[in-house]
Design an enzyme around this catalytic site. Structure first.
Site, PDB file in Angstrom:
ATOM      1  N   ASP A  84     -56.515  36.202  24.799  1.00 39.19           N
ATOM      2  CA  ASP A  84     -56.535  35.119  23.807  1.00 39.19           C
ATOM      3  C   ASP A  84     -56.544  33.742  24.468  1.00 39.19           C
ATOM      4  O   ASP A  84     -56.852  32.748  23.815  1.00 39.19           O
ATOM      5  CB  ASP A  84     -55.372  35.242  22.803  1.00 39.19           C
ATOM      6  CG  ASP A  84     -54.018  35.390  23.449  1.00 39.19           C
ATOM      7  OD1 ASP A  84     -53.928  35.964  24.540  1.00 39.19           O
ATOM      8  OD2 ASP A  84     -53.024  34.928  22.855  1.00 39.19           O
ATOM      9  N   TYR A 193     -41.868  34.491  16.370  1.00 42.09           N
ATOM     10  CA  TYR A 193     -42.578  34.611  17.654  1.00 42.09           C
ATOM     11  C   TYR A 193     -41.584  34.966  18.768  1.00 42.09           C
ATOM     12  O   TYR A 193     -41.827  35.870  19.575  1.00 42.09           O
ATOM     13  CB  TYR A 193     -43.233  33.261  17.911  1.00 42.09           C
ATOM     14  CG  TYR A 193     -44.189  33.168  19.064  1.00 42.09           C
ATOM     15  CD1 TYR A 193     -45.563  33.288  18.865  1.00 42.09           C
ATOM     16  CD2 TYR A 193     -43.741  32.888  20.343  1.00 42.09           C
ATOM     17  CE1 TYR A 193     -46.445  33.144  19.913  1.00 42.09           C
ATOM     18  CE2 TYR A 193     -44.620  32.751  21.395  1.00 42.09           C
ATOM     19  CZ  TYR A 193     -45.975  32.882  21.176  1.00 42.09           C
ATOM     20  OH  TYR A 193     -46.842  32.739  22.229  1.00 42.09           O
TER      21      TYR A 193
END
Ligand code: FEO
Length: 400
Positions: A84, A193
């Site tokens: 990513d 997260y």
């Protein structure tokens, strides 16, 4: 969307992914999408810090071209191998054909195993610097935050920390900065997260923040590789990471269970009433209908966890097994735990839940409670008392 200025000569040139609903395969639910943040630094030497997920390469390149001819780029910094962030490197390195690829040795090894490319590598390690002209970059390796190759880049003159995945959030937004969006939404995604990606590395997180503070770096802004840039108060996310990294918990109980015909659910409710009777807040999640990542997020700061399951084939139900499997990998800290469940024939779920909890090295409060088929009123009273004793134990334990 145009490039977004962080400081004179420093621009966000990443991409916003409004559509993704899963990350890391299907192990992370991204209810609010994500962003892939890349940063362009214009000085005598021109530098790109990280790239984006490949489907967004053209979007990033379009933003960069508004500022600079890509042929003029001198350095491309790869803070982290994962696709990513590095996925657009092949395209970028073709366009920025004179650029050196700056990374640490672990990152180089990872990039070579991904792209098998003959790039002009410039290896850096903690303490190394690159002078760009008016600005200079320093590097701090941050292994296991969250991969072995992870690294932070710091722009000294602007006091901007670019720590890649650390301090990020999977959050798509029209805005780029923390003073521009809803704080509850931002912090909710930041804790999710941390809980789902960084929880196993809490002690490393604490040491790394300590290292940043001792290095003398002043941090005026933090530009992570996902989500919103912290410019209003970067200390807020540093302090939150310190709390989470140390495993600070609240007097709160999470009851996570699955039930086949409702008997285990009856037990969960009776236990919760006992918890409440002692004045302790509780939350109940039926795992077969809950988002695992959201449950893990709420679990991060809960001191007490009670796991329940009906028994099938001498074991717990699959959604409970899957949840505990993920939790084991996340190595939760400072938890007190217990187990409960109903069974039809010989049982097995409660014992196996306890075994998994013990493997995680969480403190088991007392042997689990289980009843055959549907619990009677008398047995539900025992569940209530089990909940009361558990809450008393939570109250009696220190919070960290
Ligand atoms: Fe470890 Fe956002 O990649």
């Amino acid at each position: 969307m145009n490039p977004v200025k962080l400081a004179d000569g420093v621009y966000w040139v990443g991409a916003v992914d409004w559509n993704t609903r899963h990350f890391h395969g299907h192990t992370y639910s991204t209810h609010h999408g994500t962003t892939y943040n890349a940063y362009l630094i214009i000085d005598e030497k021109i530098t790109l810090v990280d790239t984006v997920f490949p489907p967004f390469a053209e979007e990033m390149i379009g933003r960069m071209k508004q500022i600079v001819d890509l042929q003029k780029i001198d350095y491309v910094i790869a803070n982290h191998v994962e696709t990513d962030h590095s996925g657009s490197l092949p395209q970028i390195m073709r366009l920025a054909s004179k650029a050196k690829l700056v990374c640490n040795i672990r990152c180089k090894e990872g990039l070579l195993r991904h792209y098998y490319a003959d790039w002009d590598f410039h290896l850096v390690k903690t303490g190394d610097k690159i002078n760009l002209g008016k600005k200079s970059l320093s590097f701090l390796e941050a292994p296991m935050l969250h991969w072995p190759d992870s690294m932070f880049t710091y722009i000294e003159e602007d006091q901007i920390l670019l720590p890649n995945d650390a301090f990020g959030q999977h959050l798509a937004s029209s805005e780029r900065f923390d003073d521009q969006i809803d704080e509850c939404l931002l912090m909710g995604e930041a804790i999710k997260y941390y809980a789902n990606i960084l929880m196993p590395f809490g002690s490393i997180v604490v040491k790394k923040i300590d290292e940043i503070q001792k290095s003398g770096w002043k941090v005026r802004m933090i530009g992570p590789s996902h989500g919103i840039i912290w410019r209003k108060n970067p200390q807020k996310i540093l302090e939150a990471y310190l709390r989470w990294g140390k495993g600070e918990v609240q007097n709160r109980v999470m009851i996570a269970f699955d039930s086949m015909y409702g008997a285990t659910e009856k037990m969960a409710k009776a236990i919760s009433e006992g918890v409440k009777e002692e004045g302790i807040e509780f939350e109940i999640y039926k795992l077969s209908v809950s988002d695992r990542n959201d449950v893990i997020t709420r679990l991060l700061e809960a001191k007490g966890i009670l796991i329940g399951s009906a028994t099938v084939d001498n074991d717990m139900l699959p959604d409970v097994l899957g949840f505990l499997g993920i939790l084991k990998g996340l190595k939760p800290k400072n938890k007190i735990a217990g187990a409960f469940g109903s069974f039809g024939w010989s049982g097995g779920a409660v014992k196996n839940i306890e075994n998994m909890l013990q493997e995680m090295k969480v403190e088991i409060f007392e042997p689990g409670i289980s009843f055959k088929y549907v619990p009677t009123e008398e047995e539900l009273k025992l569940c209530f008392e089990f909940g009361r004793r558990f809450a008393q134990r939570i109250k009696g334990a220190s919070s960290t």
